[in-house]
Design an enzyme around this catalytic site. Sequence first.
Site, PDB file in Angstrom:
ATOM      1  N   ARG A  87       0.821  -1.223   0.000  1.00 18.31           N
ATOM      2  CA  ARG A  87       0.000   0.000   0.000  1.00 18.31           C
ATOM      3  C   ARG A  87       0.853   1.270   0.000  1.00 18.31           C
ATOM      4  NH1 ARG A  87      -5.631  -0.946   1.636  1.00 18.31           N
ATOM      5  NH2 ARG A  87      -6.040  -2.841   0.477  1.00 18.31           N
ATOM      6  N   ARG A 128      -3.440   6.474   1.021  1.00 20.18           N
ATOM      7  CA  ARG A 128      -4.014   7.693   1.608  1.00 20.18           C
ATOM      8  C   ARG A 128      -3.134   8.422   2.595  1.00 20.18           C
ATOM      9  NH1 ARG A 128      -9.175   4.285   3.011  1.00 20.18           N
ATOM     10  NH2 ARG A 128      -7.446   2.803   2.985  1.00 20.18           N
ATOM     11  N   ARG A 143      -6.338  11.114  -6.272  1.00 21.80           N
ATOM     12  CA  ARG A 143      -7.593  10.387  -6.085  1.00 21.80           C
ATOM     13  C   ARG A 143      -8.780  11.336  -6.204  1.00 21.80           C
ATOM     14  NH1 ARG A 143     -11.236   8.894  -2.422  1.00 21.80           N
ATOM     15  NH2 ARG A 143     -11.707   6.717  -1.943  1.00 21.80           N
ATOM     16  N   ASP A 198      -6.458  -3.185  -7.751  1.00 25.37           N
ATOM     17  CA  ASP A 198      -7.020  -3.836  -6.561  1.00 25.37           C
ATOM     18  C   ASP A 198      -7.310  -5.297  -6.870  1.00 25.37           C
ATOM     19  OD1 ASP A 198      -8.118  -2.851  -3.753  1.00 25.37           O
ATOM     20  OD2 ASP A 198      -9.387  -4.486  -4.447  1.00 25.37           O
ATOM     21  N   TYR A 210     -14.449 -12.502  -0.542  1.00 26.26           N
ATOM     22  CA  TYR A 210     -15.179 -11.266  -0.874  1.00 26.26           C
ATOM     23  C   TYR A 210     -16.352 -11.545  -1.814  1.00 26.26           C
ATOM     24  CZ  TYR A 210     -11.460  -8.582   1.358  1.00 26.26           C
ATOM     25  OH  TYR A 210     -10.593  -8.060   2.277  1.00 26.26           O
TER      26      TYR A 210
HETATM   27  O1  CP3 Z   1       0.090  -1.819  -2.475  1.00 27.94           O
HETATM   28  C1  CP3 Z   1      -0.177  -0.940  -3.318  1.00 27.94           C
HETATM   29  O2  CP3 Z   1       0.161   0.255  -3.180  1.00 27.94           O
HETATM   30  C2  CP3 Z   1      -0.834  -1.368  -4.615  1.00 27.94           C
HETATM   31  C3  CP3 Z   1      -2.255  -1.237  -4.704  1.00 27.94           C
HETATM   32  C4  CP3 Z   1      -3.155  -2.149  -3.886  1.00 27.94           C
HETATM   33  C5  CP3 Z   1      -4.401  -1.721  -3.386  1.00 27.94           C
HETATM   34  N1  CP3 Z   1      -5.046  -2.804  -2.867  1.00 27.94           N
HETATM   35  C6  CP3 Z   1      -4.921  -0.349  -3.454  1.00 27.94           C
HETATM   36  C7  CP3 Z   1      -6.011   0.046  -2.546  1.00 27.94           C
HETATM   37  C8  CP3 Z   1      -3.016  -3.509  -3.586  1.00 27.94           C
HETATM   38  C9  CP3 Z   1      -1.858  -4.442  -3.813  1.00 27.94           C
HETATM   39  C10 CP3 Z   1      -4.235  -3.905  -2.944  1.00 27.94           C
HETATM   40  C11 CP3 Z   1      -4.515  -5.295  -2.521  1.00 27.94           C
HETATM   41  C12 CP3 Z   1      -5.766  -5.591  -1.802  1.00 27.94           C
HETATM   42  N2  CP3 Z   1      -7.006  -5.038  -1.993  1.00 27.94           N
HETATM   43  C13 CP3 Z   1      -5.892  -6.603  -0.823  1.00 27.94           C
HETATM   44  C14 CP3 Z   1      -4.783  -7.554  -0.401  1.00 27.94           C
HETATM   45  C15 CP3 Z   1      -3.825  -6.917   0.542  1.00 27.94           C
HETATM   46  C16 CP3 Z   1      -4.374  -6.593   1.892  1.00 27.94           C
HETATM   47  O3  CP3 Z   1      -4.523  -5.397   2.176  1.00 27.94           O
HETATM   48  O4  CP3 Z   1      -4.649  -7.535   2.664  1.00 27.94           O
HETATM   49  C17 CP3 Z   1      -7.216  -6.609  -0.383  1.00 27.94           C
HETATM   50  C18 CP3 Z   1      -7.806  -7.515   0.672  1.00 27.94           C
HETATM   51  C19 CP3 Z   1      -7.917  -5.621  -1.141  1.00 27.94           C
HETATM   52  C20 CP3 Z   1      -9.359  -5.292  -1.074  1.00 27.94           C
HETATM   53  C21 CP3 Z   1      -9.586  -3.907  -0.620  1.00 27.94           C
HETATM   54  N3  CP3 Z   1      -9.283  -2.784  -1.341  1.00 27.94           N
HETATM   55  C22 CP3 Z   1     -10.142  -3.499   0.622  1.00 27.94           C
HETATM   56  C23 CP3 Z   1     -10.598  -4.441   1.724  1.00 27.94           C
HETATM   57  C24 CP3 Z   1     -10.164  -2.110   0.610  1.00 27.94           C
HETATM   58  C25 CP3 Z   1     -10.762  -1.220   1.656  1.00 27.94           C
HETATM   59  C26 CP3 Z   1      -9.903  -1.093   2.847  1.00 27.94           C
HETATM   60  C27 CP3 Z   1      -9.099   0.163   2.773  1.00 27.94           C
HETATM   61  O5  CP3 Z   1      -7.888   0.107   3.035  1.00 27.94           O
HETATM   62  O6  CP3 Z   1      -9.734   1.208   2.503  1.00 27.94           O
HETATM   63  C28 CP3 Z   1      -9.570  -1.669  -0.605  1.00 27.94           C
HETATM   64  C29 CP3 Z   1      -9.359  -0.281  -1.022  1.00 27.94           C
HETATM   65  C30 CP3 Z   1      -7.983   0.112  -1.480  1.00 27.94           C
HETATM   66  N4  CP3 Z   1      -7.163  -0.635  -2.296  1.00 27.94           N
HETATM   67  C31 CP3 Z   1      -7.323   1.343  -1.189  1.00 27.94           C
HETATM   68  C32 CP3 Z   1      -6.089   1.314  -1.857  1.00 27.94           C
HETATM   69  C33 CP3 Z   1      -5.045   2.388  -1.916  1.00 27.94           C
HETATM   70  C34 CP3 Z   1      -7.899   2.477  -0.385  1.00 27.94           C
HETATM   71  C35 CP3 Z   1      -8.919   3.141  -1.292  1.00 27.94           C
HETATM   72  C36 CP3 Z   1      -9.019   4.623  -1.228  1.00 27.94           C
HETATM   73  O7  CP3 Z   1      -8.172   5.350  -1.779  1.00 27.94           O
HETATM   74  O8  CP3 Z   1     -10.032   5.048  -0.666  1.00 27.94           O
END
Ligand code: CP3
Length: 343
Positions: A25, A29, A38, A75, A152
């Site tokens: 990540r 944010r 964003r 994602d 999911y």
């Molecule tokens: O790592 C990186 O910078 C690359 C991008 C990336 C994102 N999600 C961007 C993201 C990667 C590799 C993921 C993987 C991901 N997504 C996983 C596996 C890794 C982990 O965290 O366990 C999972 C389970 C998801 C599903 C997902 N996406 C969830 C549950 C959420 C909401 C939770 C949260 O953190 O808000 C997301 C949203 C998400 N994916 C964000 C980002 C940067 C936040 C979204 C935003 O900008 O509002």
Amino acid sequence: MSTTKTLLRALKGDVQAIPPIWMMRQAGRYLPEYRATRAKAGDFLSLCYTPDLAAEVTLQPIRRYGFDAAILFADILLLPQALGADLWFVTGEGPRLSTITTPADLAMLKPVSDIDATLAPVYETVRILARELPKETTLIGFAGAPWTVATYMIAGRGTPDQAPAHALMREDPATFDALIDRITEGTIAYLGAQIEAGAEVVKLFDSWAGSLKGDAFARYATAPTARIIAALKSKYPDVPVIAFPREAGDAYVGFARATGADCVALDNSVSADWAAANVQIDGCVQGNLAPSYMVSGGPELVSETRRIVKAFSKGPHIFNLGHGITPDADPDNVQRMIDAIRG
Ligand code: CP3
């Protein structure tokens, strides 16, 4: 192999005095420049599907910190969407999807051959990054592992204990297995396309692997991962794969051998000394600083970072957090962590 890319060297087994560094990540944010891009995109999914902006947020942490690797901004839930599930994000809560729990739901999904229609913008992001990244920076593509993606798709949202997925596994194993198979095939196609577009390494995120125990772990964490890796290696033998069976605990031992992964990523619930003795003996490991240090900082951040580097110093190691950096992290703490490793 002669490469100046430190991450690729670690994945080939090189032991380096200063390990390569990136963070899960890392585009997120906690960075003001991410929040600005964003806002320009409008919402998270539009950001994922707008190649110029997705490439921009991927590059931001590379410019700011000089990480050794960039991870494609996308994602794990884009694949279910490409397979026909509805997907949306509720601000402050997380993802929502239409649920797949019956043979009829499964029959509504699109064939794997259709996924590129939705995912083409992601491949375009990879192509932009392959052109624009500094020559020493490795580009990582990724997907969710089948079990985690299935949790999911079955529940329609994130769940603390993955109970709906465990229930389907128990009550309708045929539907559950068919869903795992469909995701597995989709993931092979999706990662293959990322590699064709220029991803140099791919990572499989099995964030909920820890809730699978015993036979279920072997069947739904190890086996699908092994199948995906075997399929990718038959076509792209030189592209390394990182596997992240998060919270696998004792099941981290032997996971690389059982799946063919070139590297196992470790969460921060296992001790680095234990993992060096029991997991790193099989090859490269990645991890495993607790993300909370990026919030709390202080002298403990530096001492803990150095302790982890030292624990893994006798084998190939990629420094990372044990899970994603959180939105409340202080960007200055990321620099302090990097200085503690490279300084
Ligand atoms: O790592 C990186 O910078 C690359 C991008 C990336 C994102 N999600 C961007 C993201 C990667 C590799 C993921 C993987 C991901 N997504 C996983 C596996 C890794 C982990 O965290 O366990 C999972 C389970 C998801 C599903 C997902 N996406 C969830 C549950 C959420 C909401 C939770 C949260 O953190 O808000 C997301 C949203 C998400 N994916 C964000 C980002 C940067 C936040 C979204 C935003 O900008 O509002």
